[in-house]
Design a protein around this motif. Structure first.
Motif, short mmCIF file in Angstrom:
data_model
loop_
_atom_site.label_atom_id
_atom_site.label_comp_id
_atom_site.label_asym_id
_atom_site.label_seq_id
_atom_site.Cartn_x
_atom_site.Cartn_y
_atom_site.Cartn_z
N GLU A 39 -24.57 -42.49 -63.87
CA GLU A 39 -24.28 -41.38 -64.77
C GLU A 39 -22.80 -41.03 -64.74
N THR A 40 -22.31 -40.59 -65.87
CA THR A 40 -20.94 -40.08 -65.97
C THR A 40 -20.96 -38.80 -66.79
N PHE A 41 -20.28 -37.79 -66.29
CA PHE A 41 -20.13 -36.53 -67.03
C PHE A 41 -18.65 -36.26 -67.20
N ILE A 42 -18.22 -36.06 -68.44
CA ILE A 42 -16.82 -35.73 -68.75
C ILE A 42 -16.82 -34.39 -69.47
N TYR A 43 -16.28 -33.40 -68.82
CA TYR A 43 -16.32 -32.04 -69.36
C TYR A 43 -15.61 -31.94 -70.70
N GLN A 44 -14.47 -32.61 -70.80
CA GLN A 44 -13.67 -32.54 -72.03
C GLN A 44 -13.25 -33.96 -72.40
N PRO A 45 -14.03 -34.66 -73.25
CA PRO A 45 -13.74 -36.06 -73.55
C PRO A 45 -12.33 -36.31 -74.06
N SER A 46 -11.72 -35.34 -74.71
CA SER A 46 -10.35 -35.54 -75.20
C SER A 46 -9.34 -35.55 -74.06
N ASP A 47 -9.72 -35.01 -72.91
CA ASP A 47 -8.85 -35.03 -71.73
C ASP A 47 -9.74 -35.14 -70.49
N PRO A 48 -10.18 -36.37 -70.16
CA PRO A 48 -11.13 -36.56 -69.06
C PRO A 48 -10.65 -36.05 -67.72
N SER A 49 -9.33 -35.89 -67.56
CA SER A 49 -8.81 -35.49 -66.25
C SER A 49 -9.18 -34.06 -65.89
N VAL A 50 -9.58 -33.24 -66.88
CA VAL A 50 -9.91 -31.84 -66.60
C VAL A 50 -11.04 -31.75 -65.58
N TRP A 51 -12.11 -32.51 -65.83
CA TRP A 51 -13.25 -32.51 -64.90
C TRP A 51 -14.14 -33.68 -65.27
N GLN A 52 -14.35 -34.57 -64.33
CA GLN A 52 -15.28 -35.66 -64.56
C GLN A 52 -16.07 -35.94 -63.29
N SER A 53 -17.33 -36.30 -63.49
CA SER A 53 -18.22 -36.56 -62.36
C SER A 53 -18.94 -37.89 -62.59
N THR A 54 -19.26 -38.57 -61.51
CA THR A 54 -19.97 -39.85 -61.60
C THR A 54 -21.06 -39.92 -60.55
N LEU A 77 12.76 -57.84 -63.80
CA LEU A 77 12.82 -56.62 -64.60
C LEU A 77 13.72 -55.58 -63.94
N GLY A 78 13.56 -55.39 -62.64
CA GLY A 78 14.38 -54.40 -61.93
C GLY A 78 15.85 -54.77 -61.95
N GLY A 79 16.15 -56.07 -61.84
CA GLY A 79 17.54 -56.50 -61.87
C GLY A 79 18.21 -56.22 -63.20
N ALA A 80 17.41 -56.16 -64.25
CA ALA A 80 17.94 -55.87 -65.59
C ALA A 80 17.88 -54.38 -65.91
N GLY A 81 17.47 -53.58 -64.91
CA GLY A 81 17.40 -52.14 -65.12
C GLY A 81 16.23 -51.71 -65.98
N LEU A 82 15.16 -52.50 -66.00
CA LEU A 82 14.01 -52.20 -66.85
C LEU A 82 12.82 -51.75 -66.00
N ASN A 83 12.11 -50.77 -66.49
CA ASN A 83 10.89 -50.30 -65.83
C ASN A 83 10.09 -49.46 -66.82
N VAL A 84 8.85 -49.19 -66.51
CA VAL A 84 8.00 -48.31 -67.31
C VAL A 84 7.37 -47.31 -66.35
N THR A 85 7.57 -46.03 -66.61
CA THR A 85 6.99 -44.99 -65.77
C THR A 85 5.98 -44.18 -66.58
N LEU A 86 5.06 -43.56 -65.88
CA LEU A 86 4.03 -42.76 -66.52
C LEU A 86 4.05 -41.35 -65.95
N ASP A 87 4.02 -40.35 -66.84
CA ASP A 87 3.87 -38.98 -66.35
C ASP A 87 2.40 -38.78 -65.99
N PRO A 88 2.04 -37.68 -65.32
CA PRO A 88 0.65 -37.49 -64.88
C PRO A 88 -0.38 -37.61 -65.99
N SER A 89 -0.05 -37.09 -67.18
CA SER A 89 -1.00 -37.16 -68.29
C SER A 89 -1.20 -38.60 -68.75
N ALA A 90 -0.10 -39.36 -68.86
CA ALA A 90 -0.20 -40.75 -69.28
C ALA A 90 -0.90 -41.60 -68.21
#
Length: 479
Positions: A39-54, A423-436
């Motif tokens: 089972e999976t419960f997602i309180y707010q499907p548009s933003d699962p991080s709010v509350w989800q249970s499995t 990638l690091g030698g060329a100064g390239l990276n991809v970071t994610l904020d908490p939401s992403a």
């Protein structure tokens, strides 16, 4: 926690037919009921991080009954009851103090006078009937290892396991039938089996449920072997223990490495392209590598999680082999002309062979992980069957494949670090904020579910709900 309705002895008895009548021949009947609920419960499907249970719940219950000519049915040898599972709840700040998870095991001891979840009796039609109760209630299951002392972080005697607040329409009837089920057989007749399979999601996307269960009733004129009560806890061989530890370690690494190609997907290439001329030159390459890398990671994660869980495989007299990797190289866009070290074309020319090497190494690790998964599952089945020769074969194979798996993981790690270095030698990276990061985590888990690995099973294998711990692309590659 969802409260499951209590199952009364009267409800179970309804499946057993009318009152017994004429005398019958003696015999033995074995009733076995096993299955899984996810089972999976997602309180707010548009933003699962709010509350989800499995929830992941698995059970296997079995009991033998002696059917006599005097219309009586007597349980013999005791109830075999195996229960495993995990229930977890995860909240976003500022409610993280409500996070909770616990494992699910058989209740010990059972309450005094508690009826067995299984029963077999004669019917008046010369047949015998069996009833089985899913042991998902607190009468038979209990929580252990809770990460919180909150009342919601337990499985009480008068409650039950569950996280959904609504069972999807496509599953409701099947689940209801499976909670207390009946089956009928005839002494001297063939084994009888009933299957319960259902999956569904509520229209609002908040609740997802699946159930897969099998009820079997067999009989024999002679007392069946191995009718003792719950067997002692299985002791792992050194090879099994090492394989499980290696798989768990790999699972944690592979999950983080998969976060970007599977969770972020094409967004990796888009972010790199936006970083300037060098990013523009390599963004297409990273995007093209992402799809085959993701597919390989998904298969590896499933195999590694299954190795930790080791479901039995009936082909236990055959040794598994690591299949040859014959997949084609990724089709990459052409690099611009190099104009000196560090130029967009030069960086691209370095990255492409390194990326292809990473893809080859990832596929090789995936093949070894699959072989390891198959072997430990076959050894589990061989042990259960009491086949010592097959057990020894699988144990030797497990040791051999374990060495190959470790060597291929080292090669893959080195290839990943090489990509990160370029990638690091060329100064390239991809970071994610908490939401992403939360969105990428959800996307990866959804892809794993589609690949046949329920989120609850992954949580059980990891020992906790998966997290996006890699702070950026280079970190996920092990830089």
């Amino acid at each position: 926690m969802t409260a499951r309705r209590a199952i009364s002895a009267l409800a179970a008895a309804l499946f057993l037919g009318l009152a017994p009548a004429a005398a019958h021949a003696d015999g033995w009947a074995t009733i076995e009921y096993k299955g899984t609920v996810d089972e999976t419960f997602i309180y707010q499907p548009s933003d699962p991080s709010v509350w989800q249970s499995t929830l992941h719940f698995a059970w296997d219950e079995r009991e033998v009954f002696h059917l006599t000519g005097t219309d009586t049915s007597t349980p013999v040898g005791g109830l075999h009851l195996a229960i495993t599972g995990q229930e977890s709840m995860i909240y976003a700040p500022p409610n993280t103090n409500q996070d909770c998870s616990f494992a699910i095991v058989p209740r010990s001891p059972l309450a005094k006078g508690q009826l067995s979840p299984l029963d077999v009796v004669w019917n008046e039609r010369g047949t015998f009937g069996g009833s089985a109760t899913m042991p998902i209630t607190g009468s038979y299951a209990m929580s252990t290892g809770a990460t919180s002392t909150a009342p919601s972080c337990e499985l009480p005697v008068n409650g039950g396991a569950g996280v959904t607040d609504e069972i999807p329409d496509g599953v409701g009837r099947t689940f209801g039938d499976a909670e207390v089920s009946g089956i009928e057989g005839r002494l001297g007749g063939p084994a009888v089996t009933k299957h319960f399979d259902g999956e569904g999601t509520t229209p609002d996307g908040r609740n997802t449920e699946s159930i897969h269960a099998t009820l079997t009733l067999t009989n024999t004129a002679r007392r069946p072997p191995d009718i003792g009560a719950t067997p002692p806890k299985k002791t792992l061989t050194p090879a099994q223990k090492q394989a499980k530890l290696a798989a768990l370690d790999a699972l944690e690494d592979t999950f983080q490495r998969a976060l970007y190609p599977c969770g972020v997907g094409a967004g990796v290439g888009t972010a790199l392209i936006a970083a300037g001329p060098v990013g523009l030159a390599v963004g297409g390459t990273m995007s093209a590598l992402g799809t085959p890398l993701c597919l390989s990671y998904l298969k590896a994660i499933k195999a590694e999680a299954d190795t930790v869980a080791d479901p039995p495989d009936p082909a236990y007299r055959t040794a598994a082999r690591i299949r040859p990797v014959a997949a084609p190289a990724a089709k990459l866009p052409a690099c611009p002309a190099a104009q000196g070290a560090g130029s967009p074309g030069a960086v691209c020319a370095q990255l492409q062979p390194a990326g292809q090497a990473l893809l080859r190494a990832t596929r090789a690790t995936e093949a070894a992980a699959t072989g390891l998964d198959t072997t430990i599952s076959r050894e589990t089945a061989a042990v259960r069957a009491g086949d010592r020769r097959a057990t020894a074969l699988q144990d030797r194979t497990l040791t051999t494949l374990g060495r190959s798996f470790a060597a291929r993981r080292r090669t893959e790690a080195a290839a990943a670090r090489r990509v990160a270095q370029i990638l690091g030698g060329a100064g390239l990276n991809v970071t994610l904020d908490p939401s992403a990061a939360a969105a990428a985590l959800t996307a990866l888990q959804n892809r794993l579910v589609a690949a046949g690995l329920p989120a609850a099973k992954l949580t059980t294998a990891l020992g906790a709900a998966p997290q996006a711990t890699a702070s950026d692309l280079l970190a996920s590659l092990g830089s």
